[in-house]
Write an enzyme that holds these catalytic residues in place. Sequence first.
Site, PDB file in Angstrom:
ATOM      1  N   ARG A 280      -3.223   4.928  -1.888  1.00 27.48           N
ATOM      2  CA  ARG A 280      -3.124   3.569  -1.363  1.00 27.48           C
ATOM      3  C   ARG A 280      -2.859   2.516  -2.441  1.00 27.48           C
ATOM      4  NH1 ARG A 280      -5.532   0.072   2.717  1.00 27.48           N
ATOM      5  NH2 ARG A 280      -6.543  -1.772   1.815  1.00 27.48           N
TER       6      ARG A 280
ATOM      7  N   HIS B 284       0.858  -1.190   0.000  1.00 24.80           N
ATOM      8  CA  HIS B 284       0.000   0.000   0.000  1.00 24.80           C
ATOM      9  C   HIS B 284       0.893   1.238   0.000  1.00 24.80           C
ATOM     10  CE1 HIS B 284      -3.368  -2.618   1.878  1.00 24.80           C
ATOM     11  NE2 HIS B 284      -3.547  -2.511   0.569  1.00 24.80           N
TER      12      HIS B 284
ATOM     13  N   HIS C  80       2.953  -3.839   6.735  1.00 25.52           N
ATOM     14  CA  HIS C  80       2.008  -2.753   6.478  1.00 25.52           C
ATOM     15  C   HIS C  80       2.047  -1.749   7.635  1.00 25.52           C
ATOM     16  CE1 HIS C  80      -0.732  -5.119   3.544  1.00 25.52           C
ATOM     17  NE2 HIS C  80       0.254  -5.930   3.855  1.00 25.52           N
TER      18      HIS C  80
ATOM     19  N   GLU D  95       1.901   3.753   3.069  1.00 24.28           N
ATOM     20  CA  GLU D  95       2.433   3.193   4.306  1.00 24.28           C
ATOM     21  C   GLU D  95       3.962   3.217   4.281  1.00 24.28           C
ATOM     22  OE1 GLU D  95       0.396  -0.592   4.514  1.00 24.28           O
ATOM     23  OE2 GLU D  95      -1.572   0.386   4.441  1.00 24.28           O
TER      24      GLU D  95
ATOM     25  N   GLU E 110       1.161  -4.920  11.045  1.00 23.99           N
ATOM     26  CA  GLU E 110       0.702  -3.539  10.955  1.00 23.99           C
ATOM     27  C   GLU E 110       1.539  -2.741  11.953  1.00 23.99           C
ATOM     28  OE1 GLU E 110      -1.419  -2.296   8.876  1.00 23.99           O
ATOM     29  OE2 GLU E 110      -2.633  -3.979   8.134  1.00 23.99           O
TER      30      GLU E 110
END
Length: 375
Positions: A167, A109, A237, A112, A311
């Site tokens: 994104r 993405h 991510h 990020e 994440e």
Amino acid sequence: MKPLLGTLYLLGMLVPRGLGYDRSLVQHKNQVVDKTRSLWKNLETYSYNKYHPMEEIYLWMSQISEKHAEVVTQHLLGMTFEKRPMYYLKISQPSDNPKKIIWMDCGIHAREWIAPAFCQWFVKEILQNYKDNPRINRFLRNLDFYVLPVLNIDGYIYSWTTDRLWRKSRSSHNNGTCFGSDLNRNFNVSWCSIGASKNCQDLTFCGTEPVSEPETKAVSSFVESKKEDILCFLTIHSYGQLILTPYGYTKNKPSNHEELIQVGQKAANALKAKHGTNYRVGSSADILYPTSGSSRDWARDIGIPYSYTFELRDNGTEGFLLHETQIQPTCEEAMEAVLSILDDVYAKYWLSNTATKVTSTTVLLNLLWLFTSLL
């Protein structure tokens, strides 16, 4: 358009938790705090505490593979929609023994940015320490690392030049009326069944069919070709401070779910021990939101035993606009988590196998001794 070199930040804006963002942010997308070109000519002056545009990451990859040619090689994985090369780094210590593979990709993405920063940090740490650090040296004797620092290169560049909060990829749809697919909804696993959209305007647009995007196709083809040897698939991510296990598309669990949770929780504990940061562990369907077509779920379903989505920081205060001062602590703690997972992979696939071999040899010797004693 040539990428802006420096650090882009949107001032005074908070990004809500989740997939979306305040559309009013778009009008601020080109506010620039620091346009200073990072002046580095070799790896000794390369800063791992800064975000780097794609042209610098390309150069970094080239220099890393040149400086550490004894263990690093750079390989072409495929081409993006906009015809940019996708390179991965293979970190491999020469060995006569068969090696297993750890896969890591970052930046699927575009917005990020902390993810590609971590991939670079990971490579740096492995290369700086493998000769003197017994833990890392042990890994490299039996494992090869395949690291893709930026998967969504077109989108990443677009997030530097045009829209900081972009994104998706940059593929063209509906005769050029909308752009980009969510590459993490485009893998061939329960494609577009839940948590994804068939509307090309949406952030979670799943593409026109499974693996329709060249970036997804490049990763899928390569990983599929190596799946018998890949023990662990890590996709990095942000944000949310989570270690996610399969699955996102169903509440059902993979056969080794309990082990994945146990290994993930141990990794979260190792991460917390570094700077006190709390990460939650669980499946996307259980602790985040439903998703289909993710690379993590696809990797587990083709037989890769350990598959995790990280994440990284934070929990939404800065969100996708995580300040550069947080790069180092974020990467330091995430490194501890990854090494913890590698400890468990190593223990299962080498220590247990070694023990089995030793036991088998002992049994065989005992049988030979018994046989000869009867003669």
